[in-house]
Design an enzyme around this catalytic site. Structure first.
Site, PDB file in Angstrom:
ATOM      1  N   ARG A  19       9.542  -4.440  -9.354  1.00  0.00           N
ATOM      2  CA  ARG A  19       8.161  -3.982  -9.534  1.00  0.00           C
ATOM      3  C   ARG A  19       7.828  -3.845 -11.023  1.00  0.00           C
ATOM      4  O   ARG A  19       8.661  -3.377 -11.808  1.00  0.00           O
ATOM      5  CB  ARG A  19       7.948  -2.601  -8.879  1.00  0.00           C
ATOM      6  CG  ARG A  19       8.176  -2.546  -7.376  1.00  0.00           C
ATOM      7  CD  ARG A  19       7.081  -3.240  -6.597  1.00  0.00           C
ATOM      8  NE  ARG A  19       7.233  -3.063  -5.174  1.00  0.00           N
ATOM      9  CZ  ARG A  19       7.990  -3.831  -4.389  1.00  0.00           C
ATOM     10  NH1 ARG A  19       8.656  -4.849  -4.915  1.00  0.00           N
ATOM     11  NH2 ARG A  19       8.080  -3.595  -3.093  1.00  0.00           N
ATOM     12  N   LYS A  33       4.768   4.594   5.752  1.00  0.00           N
ATOM     13  CA  LYS A  33       3.934   3.405   5.681  1.00  0.00           C
ATOM     14  C   LYS A  33       3.887   2.659   7.014  1.00  0.00           C
ATOM     15  O   LYS A  33       3.377   1.537   7.088  1.00  0.00           O
ATOM     16  CB  LYS A  33       4.446   2.483   4.578  1.00  0.00           C
ATOM     17  CG  LYS A  33       4.416   3.132   3.193  1.00  0.00           C
ATOM     18  CD  LYS A  33       4.893   2.171   2.125  1.00  0.00           C
ATOM     19  CE  LYS A  33       4.919   2.850   0.765  1.00  0.00           C
ATOM     20  NZ  LYS A  33       5.297   1.905  -0.313  1.00  0.00           N
ATOM     21  N   PRO A  63       0.812  -1.213   0.000  1.00  0.00           N
ATOM     22  CA  PRO A  63       0.000   0.000   0.000  1.00  0.00           C
ATOM     23  C   PRO A  63       0.848   1.267   0.000  1.00  0.00           C
ATOM     24  O   PRO A  63       1.932   1.318   0.566  1.00  0.00           O
ATOM     25  CB  PRO A  63      -0.792  -0.117   1.313  1.00  0.00           C
ATOM     26  CG  PRO A  63      -0.798  -1.569   1.629  1.00  0.00           C
ATOM     27  CD  PRO A  63       0.521  -2.089   1.134  1.00  0.00           C
ATOM     28  N   GLU A  64       0.329   2.291  -0.653  1.00  0.00           N
ATOM     29  CA  GLU A  64       0.992   3.593  -0.661  1.00  0.00           C
ATOM     30  C   GLU A  64       0.757   4.277   0.691  1.00  0.00           C
ATOM     31  O   GLU A  64      -0.116   3.892   1.468  1.00  0.00           O
ATOM     32  CB  GLU A  64       0.414   4.454  -1.777  1.00  0.00           C
ATOM     33  CG  GLU A  64       0.233   3.753  -3.106  1.00  0.00           C
ATOM     34  CD  GLU A  64       1.473   3.760  -3.984  1.00  0.00           C
ATOM     35  OE1 GLU A  64       2.322   4.647  -3.827  1.00  0.00           O
ATOM     36  OE2 GLU A  64       1.589   2.864  -4.841  1.00  0.00           O
TER      37      GLU A  64
END
Length: 269
Positions: A253, A51, A2-3
């Site tokens: 990624r 995060k 998650p960002e």
């Protein structure tokens, strides 16, 4: 993973549900904390740094957690059935009218509240810091530019440079800068990159929506410029969006970009 804005919103939902309430049940289902009982403590509040999520309790005690790729804090009315498997629960916190369950949350640590900063001292400036100043922006820009030959996309994902950017924002920031994510940071305006990163994360976080948009639109096919748009094409020019891998090992990624609107190098197919 998650960002930063998603983690921020998870924390806000958690805080609204639990802040000021006394725990009737506070248990851990992980070996290192299995004997800890938080019942009787009051939840003072929930906040984030990048995060990383911090749940603060009375008695100057803080629980650190990280969502990683598969974690989530879910909120339920007292006695309600959980939507996720019980064996995925690692933390169970319950007050008289609500329960908050940490499913597959990671890096669980209990620390004295005055010491919680030690767990995030290695991070760059938090893009969602409510006390953000020009000094934070300058420090983040300097850290981004510190390794001139580094690929922009890798530098943006480095939480030691600036805290909160994930793969979605990495791709979108590079697009808005007009360069590919493989472009050396020496060829971009570091200050503008930081400003864009904060603007995008802050826009979604303050809107209070888990549905992220970088274009201002919330329609499924209009939310992003290039991220996950290999089928739809570039939202600006309509041209083909390519996807390549960036990074190695655990940092690898998929990375989307528009070869027409973004200048710079990228790997061959």
């Amino acid at each position: 993973m998650p960002e930063g804005d998603t983690v921020y919103l998870v924390a806000k939902r958690f805080d609204r549900a639990m802040a000021g309430k006394t725990l009737l049940r506070g248990e851990f289902r992980v070996p290192q904390l299995a004997t800890v009982d938080l019942s009787g403590r009051t939840v003072r509040g929930v906040g984030t740094v990048g995060k990383h999520l911090f749940t603060r309790f009375s008695g100057d005690l803080t629980l650190h957690s990280h969502l990683m790729m598969d974690g989530m804090w879910d909120v339920y009315p007292a006695g309600a059935k959980w939507r996720r498997p019980g064996h995925h629960a690692r933390v169970v916190l319950a007050a008289d009218d609500v329960q908050v369950i940490g499913f597959r949350v990671h890096d669980l640590k209990l620390v004295a509240t005055p010491k919680e900063h030690d767990l995030v001292a290695h991070l760059g400036p938090d893009l969602l810091d409510p006390h953000w100043t020009d000094e934070h922006a300058a420090r983040a820009a300097a850290a981004l530019a510190a390794d001139p030959g580094r690929e922009l996309g890798l530098a943006l994902l480095d939480q030691r440079v600036l805290a909160g950017v994930g793969n979605l924002y990495k791709c979108e920031i590079a697009f808005l800068l007009g360069v590919t994510p493989w472009t050396p940071v020496s060829e971009v305006d570091a200050g503008r990159a930081v400003a864009l990163a904060r603007k995008l994360l802050l826009g979604n976080a303050t809107a209070g929506r888990f549905e992220q948009s970088t274009t201002g639109h919330l329609d499924r096919n209009r939310k992003n410029w290039v991220y996950e748009r290999t089928r739809q094409g570039c939202f600006r020019c309509g041209g083909k969006v390519l996807v390549r891998t960036q990074g190695h090992d655990v940092q690898q990624r998929p990375t989307w970009f528009c070869p027409k609107d973004q200048q710079g190098p990228y790997p061959p197919q």
